[in-house]
Design a protein around this motif. Structure first.
Motif, PDB file in Angstrom:
ATOM      1  N   VAL A   1       0.849  -1.201   0.000  1.00 50.16           N
ATOM      2  CA  VAL A   1       0.000   0.000   0.000  1.00 50.16           C
ATOM      3  C   VAL A   1       0.882   1.247   0.000  1.00 50.16           C
ATOM      4  O   VAL A   1       0.612   2.234  -0.711  1.00 50.16           O
ATOM      5  N   TYR A   2       1.947   1.208   0.790  1.00 51.89           N
ATOM      6  CA  TYR A   2       2.866   2.361   0.806  1.00 51.89           C
ATOM      7  C   TYR A   2       3.498   2.551  -0.566  1.00 51.89           C
ATOM      8  O   TYR A   2       3.593   3.682  -1.062  1.00 51.89           O
ATOM      9  N   GLY A   3       3.963   1.474  -1.178  1.00 51.46           N
ATOM     10  CA  GLY A   3       4.594   1.572  -2.497  1.00 51.46           C
ATOM     11  C   GLY A   3       3.648   2.176  -3.522  1.00 51.46           C
ATOM     12  O   GLY A   3       4.024   3.059  -4.308  1.00 51.46           O
ATOM     13  N   ALA A   4       2.384   1.709  -3.503  1.00 48.90           N
ATOM     14  CA  ALA A   4       1.394   2.247  -4.440  1.00 48.90           C
ATOM     15  C   ALA A   4       1.139   3.720  -4.162  1.00 48.90           C
ATOM     16  O   ALA A   4       1.049   4.547  -5.086  1.00 48.90           O
ATOM     17  N   SER A   5       1.057   4.081  -2.865  1.00 47.18           N
ATOM     18  CA  SER A   5       0.794   5.469  -2.494  1.00 47.18           C
ATOM     19  C   SER A   5       1.941   6.369  -2.943  1.00 47.18           C
ATOM     20  O   SER A   5       1.727   7.468  -3.481  1.00 47.18           O
ATOM     21  N   LEU A   6       3.159   5.889  -2.717  1.00 49.11           N
ATOM     22  CA  LEU A   6       4.334   6.693  -3.085  1.00 49.11           C
ATOM     23  C   LEU A   6       4.371   6.947  -4.593  1.00 49.11           C
ATOM     24  O   LEU A   6       4.637   8.063  -5.048  1.00 49.11           O
ATOM     25  N   LEU A   7       4.105   5.907  -5.337  1.00 47.00           N
ATOM     26  CA  LEU A   7       4.161   6.032  -6.803  1.00 47.00           C
ATOM     27  C   LEU A   7       3.115   7.002  -7.308  1.00 47.00           C
ATOM     28  O   LEU A   7       3.392   7.875  -8.143  1.00 47.00           O
ATOM     29  N   LEU A   8       1.891   6.873  -6.802  1.00 49.84           N
ATOM     30  CA  LEU A   8       0.820   7.772  -7.252  1.00 49.84           C
ATOM     31  C   LEU A   8       1.112   9.213  -6.820  1.00 49.84           C
ATOM     32  O   LEU A   8       0.908  10.159  -7.596  1.00 49.84           O
ATOM     33  N   ALA A   9       1.583   9.363  -5.586  1.00 53.54           N
ATOM     34  CA  ALA A   9       1.846  10.714  -5.073  1.00 53.54           C
ATOM     35  C   ALA A   9       2.942  11.399  -5.889  1.00 53.54           C
ATOM     36  O   ALA A   9       2.839  12.578  -6.241  1.00 53.54           O
TER      37      ALA A   9
END
Lengths: 380, 359
Positions: free
Chosen positions: B287-295
């Protein structure tokens, strides 16, 4: 932050504390069995542990035998729950019994086709075939010294390991055998103690130590010894404790046991058998070749056995002859209890078990037994 | 930008990679049709693992040559619609990697432990944990992973070791009945490991150099993959392929079926909770990885709202997938597979030279 993270992760363990229940508000079913009913299709008989009347809650337990007739197990449970002061719980069920008539009709697959999870029953629960009326059998298993049934079950496992006269039968092994074409099911056989011996070995001879019914008077009124053999889902016969031990030798699950046989010049003798060598089995070109290595410790009569030079040869010949008889009987009953099909798989690593039962019908077997007689310390 | 990435060393990265690989390898939904013609899972996992490591190395090499700090940096350098599309695919892939083990454990928890609780109550309990884990950031996750890895390894070793007397070699057969079946299973296994590759490429800026990402990432994936193969071999020695087609949570059942006289007889509860914690941790990382990429791609200044949003989305997806489980494993695994396949698309974005757009 690390502490916070660790606490957050550990709190996951408490997410089950959403509601609690008192253990003393349940009746725990230690074992249940299924037999044919008089009114409905089945009679479900349960051996249940409940708090003794007049005692503090949960302080002492007594076992009761309960029974209900119904069309299904769950219907029987509902019927019983309606007439009991507490709810039935199956989380401590350690043993499931199936009556012999139902097993011979091939009902095992259908009767065990229920959700163990729905009743919170462990999938490694023991399964046995009962050769007697279930109510009589459970009354024989009741014992004030072991109301929770735990010691009885532990002793059963120890018996299987130390004598080889009882196979290891769990619900999981039932499903594996029924779902596989490579071997047939073998389950422990339990019966009420009976002074009248019955025929043994798939339709043959009177024998004092037979599957499930020892000629004895004992603390428990029921005994587990020997095995029930199946051809697919249908039970086809019983084996004595000694023949079950021979089966274990071929299957590679035997560690130690005892045999009594006739030694010319000495009479009836008792010898302890042990093995720590793997049984060698190969199945090729329609023949199964089995090599078993055993160690023999003479027990009775010690002075005669320790001087007898023919003990090793006689023992080897006796065991080989019994193995041939056993295989012949199993082959006639189309029951691959020796699990030769699992050995054939090695020859067809990419798929070949299809049609094994057809090939098993024409399989021949040869047994080579090597016995090493150990010296004993002598009589004191 | 508040990306909560922090700085973490190679050991922490190794631990995160190993735990995530192990969780995705062992505890993802598997289509029961996978065992129709025999059990080739352990062969397929070996092939998938080697391919994943190769893709990781190729991805690192492409990003290094292009002078990018990480995958987010690369996507930000592409034309905006393409960058956002690829970032969305990657994020969706990582999100599904967070969902699949969660659905698997939710089923085990509701089937075996909390039989009277509804799935929604259990998931609601986990949502704050997942959201806070993801919002705390990679440095926290990496250091927690270093603590969690030995625990997970010990639990797995005890669980697999306690059943050794029950293992039988004949249950392995038939072997490799159909090469097409093996190829298909290898591709399915590869899709399970690709989100870990994406996670490594996305969080690379915090790892203090590509050399450490390559070394720690490769070793972590090899360890996690090797343990996955070991677990699958043990399962194959315990259950024939005909049983595996109908068995849910086979690894948990393996530790449940311990004899009453075994010292580890109550071990199954401990194992389930330890593995659930590892799965929760793995989901938090994804979830963190996905959040970082989108952000990063969408130029969002603070990652935390994105992390909370995606954690809630993941929890919802877990509930949906649990419901689909009941409808049929095939549908659930199809969605999982299709979603994981999206992780292939973003890797195409690694091709091409640097084309940075100024902020």
């Amino acid at each position: 932050m690390r502490r916070l993270t660790a606490i957050l992760l550990a709190l996951l363990s408490f997410c089950g504390c959403l509601s609690k229940g008192d253990a003393a508000h349940h009746i725990y079913v230690l074992s249940f069995g299924v037999e044919s009913g008089d009114t409905f299709a089945y009679r479900i008989v349960l051996l249940a542990a409940m708090p003794k009347a007049g005692s503090e809650e949960g302080a002492t337990l007594s076992t009761e035998v309960l029974a209900a007739e119904a069309r299904t197990l769950f219907e029987a449970i509902e019927t019983l729950n309606a007439g009991l002061p507490m709810t039935l719980r199956f989380s401590r069920t350690a043993l499931i019994l199936l009556s012999e008539p139902l097993a011979r009709e091939g009902e095992i697959e259908r009767l065990l086709d229920f959700s163990l999870g729905a009743l919170d029953i462990h999938s490694n629960v023991h399964v046995m075939v009962a050769g007697s009326d279930l109510k009589t059998l459970y009354e024989g298993l009741q014992n004030d010294a072991d109301p929770s049934f735990t010691k009885t079950i532990n002793n059963l496992d120890a018996l299987a390991a130390q004598s080889g006269t009882v196979p290891d039968g769990r619900c999981r092994s039932v499903w594996e055998a029924l779902g596989s074409d490579a071997f047939d099911l073998v389950l422990p056989y339990i019966g009420a103690n009976d002074p009248n011996p019955k025929p043994d070995l798939l339709g043959g001879e009177a024998y004092p130590k037979i599957g499930g019914a020892l000629v004895q008077s004992d603390v428990l009124g029921a005994s587990v010894i020997g095995s029930a053999v199946f051809d697919g889902p249908r039970m086809v016969g019983t084996l004595s404790g000694w023949h079950t031990a021979l089966l274990a030798m071929v299957r590679g699950t035997f560690s130690e046991g005892r045999t009594t046989f006739y030694l010319p010049g000495t009479g009836t003798v008792s010898v302890k058998l042990q093995t720590n060598r793997r049984t060698e089995v190969s199945v090729r070109d329609g023949t199964a070749q089995v090599r078993i290595r055993l160690k023999a410790v003479p027990e009775y009569p010690l002075s005669a056995l320790s001087r007898d030079p023919t003990l090793q040869t006689t023992l080897e010949q006796t065991i080989e002859a019994e193995l041939n008889r056993l295989f012949s009987a199993l082959s006639d009953a189309h029951a691959d209890a020796m699990q030769f099909g699992t050995r054939e798989l090695w020859q067809f690593p990419f798929g070949g078990e299809a049609g094994w039962k057809t090939r098993y019908a024409s399989l021949s077997a040869s047994f080579a037994v090597h016995v090493r007689v150990l010296e004993t310390g002598g009589a004191s | 930008m508040n990306d909560r990435l922090g700085r973490f060393g190679p050991r922490e990265l190794f631990a995160v990679t190993a735990v995530c690989t192990l969780v995705l390898g062992c505890f993802s939904i598997r289509d029961p049709g996978s065992f129709r013609d025999g059990n080739v899972s352990y062969f397929a996992t070996v092939i998938a693992l080697l391919l994943s490591v190769l893709l990781l190395r190729l991805g690192i090499d492409a990003l290094k040559r292009g002078g990018f700090d990480g995958l987010g940096d690369r996507f930000r350098g592409l034309p905006k619609p393409i960058g956002i599309l690829l970032a969305a695919c990657s994020a969706l892939s990582m999100l599904l990697a967070a969902v699949l083990p969660g659905a698997c454990f939710l089923r085990a928890l509701t089937d075996f432990i909390y039989v009277e609780a509804t799935p929604a109550r259990i998931v609601l309990y986990c949502v704050p944990c997942l959201a806070i884990l993801a919002a705390l950031g990679m440095e926290t996750l990496a250091r927690t992973g270093r603590v969690l890895l030995p625990i997970t390894l010990v639990i797995l070793a005890v669980g697999l070791g306690s059943d050794v007397p029950l293992y039988r070699a004949y249950r392995l057969f038939p072997l490799l009945t159909d090469m097409r079946h093996l190829l298909f299973e290898s591709m399915q296994s590869l899709l399970r490991f690709l989100p870990v590759v994406l996670l490594l490429l996305v969080t690379a800026p915090g790892a203090q150099g590509w050399r450490y990402v390559q070394r720690a990432g490769t070793r972590g994936m090899l360890l996690g993959g090797a343990l996955t193969v070991l677990a699958e071999v043990c399962l194959a020695l315990s259950y024939r392929y005909t049983e595996l087609t109908t068995l849910s949570s086979p690894l948990y059942r393996l530790v449940v079926e311990i004899d009453a006289d075994n010292a580890a007889v109550r071990f199954d509860r401990i194992a389930l909770f330890a593995w659930t914690m590892a799965a929760l941790f793995g989901s938090g990382c994804m979830v963190y990885g996905a959040s970082l990429l989108l952000a990063k791609t969408c130029s969002v200044r603070d990652i935390r709202p994105v992390a909370v949003l995606l954690a809630a989305a993941a929890a919802t997806a877990v509930l949906l997938l649990r419901a689909l489980y009941d409808a049929g494993w095939q549908v659930a695994s199809l969605i999982g597979t299709a979603g994981a396949a999206l992780s292939v698309l973003p890797l195409s974005g690694l091709l091409g030279r640097r084309n940075r757009c100024e902020d």
